[in-house]
Design an enzyme around this catalytic site. Structure first.
Site, mmCIF file in Angstrom:
data_model
loop_
_atom_site.group_PDB
_atom_site.id
_atom_site.type_symbol
_atom_site.label_atom_id
_atom_site.label_comp_id
_atom_site.label_asym_id
_atom_site.label_seq_id
_atom_site.Cartn_x
_atom_site.Cartn_y
_atom_site.Cartn_z
ATOM 1 N N ASP A 211 1.046 -1.197 0.039
ATOM 2 C CA ASP A 211 -0.038 0.040 0.102
ATOM 3 C C ASP A 211 0.821 1.306 0.039
ATOM 4 O OD1 ASP A 211 -2.145 -1.839 0.333
ATOM 5 O OD2 ASP A 211 -2.464 -1.225 2.276
ATOM 6 N N GLN A 212 0.505 2.248 -0.369
ATOM 7 C CA GLN A 212 1.131 3.526 -0.623
ATOM 8 C C GLN A 212 1.464 3.929 0.777
ATOM 9 O OE1 GLN A 212 -0.961 6.858 -2.543
ATOM 10 N NE2 GLN A 212 0.681 8.306 -2.282
#
Length: 223
Positions: free
Chosen positions: A63-64
């Site tokens: 995930d970012q």
């Protein structure tokens, strides 16, 4: 075989390991793994890696908001082999997180969260626990340390399956969301950290070229 422990790339990306077949990079929190939609989302881990290693290929993603180790392939054959290893659950992954609430005692034996996860189509990209439509999803966890003053626990996590947002959804579902989680935590828990306190700290897998077992560690900045 080359190890690069002190050779940072642009924007805080660290080359943890490289050889002719693969790369292991340390992704900082807030950086995309691959380009997103729009000109403001073109800076990402894969683009930065390709400036240094032309042709480098993504194998999996974080995930970012998550920091930690990301594996990339240097050529298409290595990508196929490594992608197959991920699909067959032959890659061992471990994460560190700080969650709301006290879980313990420290060094407790591994426990499991076995709750099916489905896409929340009306609130994409959110995921939800859905016994009817969710896909089987399994996370192993154990507490490492408590902070009674802050009311938080440092936990170690092993995702057995690899669903989108799995660790974040599972911890929130048992009442212990990750600090700084803008998607699955309440406002007070979000405000307890300047970023999502989730970090991919360990990767271990069979090298696609040599067949040797390769294990890499990178500690979280919040440990």
């Amino acid at each position: 075989m080359i190890l690069n422990w002190n050779e940072p790339l642009a924007g805080g990306v660290q080359a943890v390991y490289e050889d002719a077949d693969l790369l292991v990079l340390q992704k900082p929190a807030g950086l995309l793994c691959v380009p997103g939609r729009g000109p403001d989302k073109q800076d990402c881990l894969s683009a930065r890696a390709q400036e240094r290693w032309p042709g480098a290929l993504i194998v999996h993603r974080l995930d970012q908001a998550t920091s930690g180790l990301v594996l990339m392939a240097r050529h298409i054959d290595a990508q196929r082999r490594l992608s197959h290893a991920f699909a067959e659950r032959q890659v061992h992954k471990r994460y560190q997180a700080v969650v709301q609430g006290l879980l313990g005692p420290a060094e407790q034996t591994w426990q499991e969260i076995d709750l099916p996860i489905a896409a929340d189509w009306e609130r994409r990209p959110l995921r939800v626990i859905d016994p009817a439509l969710g896909k089987p999803s399994l996370t192993r966890w154990r507490p490492r340390a408590q902070d009674p003053v802050a009311g938080t626990t440092h936990v170690e996590l092993e995702p057995v399956t690899g669903r989108t947002h799995q660790l974040r959804v599972h911890l929130a579902a048992i009442g212990h969301p990750i600090l700084g989680d803008a998607l699955y935590a309440d406002a007070a828990t979000q405000a307890q950290a300047p970023r999502l306190l989730l970090h991919a700290s360990h990767l271990a897998f069979t090298h696609p070229g040599t067949g040797a077992w390769l294990a890499l560690e990178w500690a979280a900045e919040f440990e």
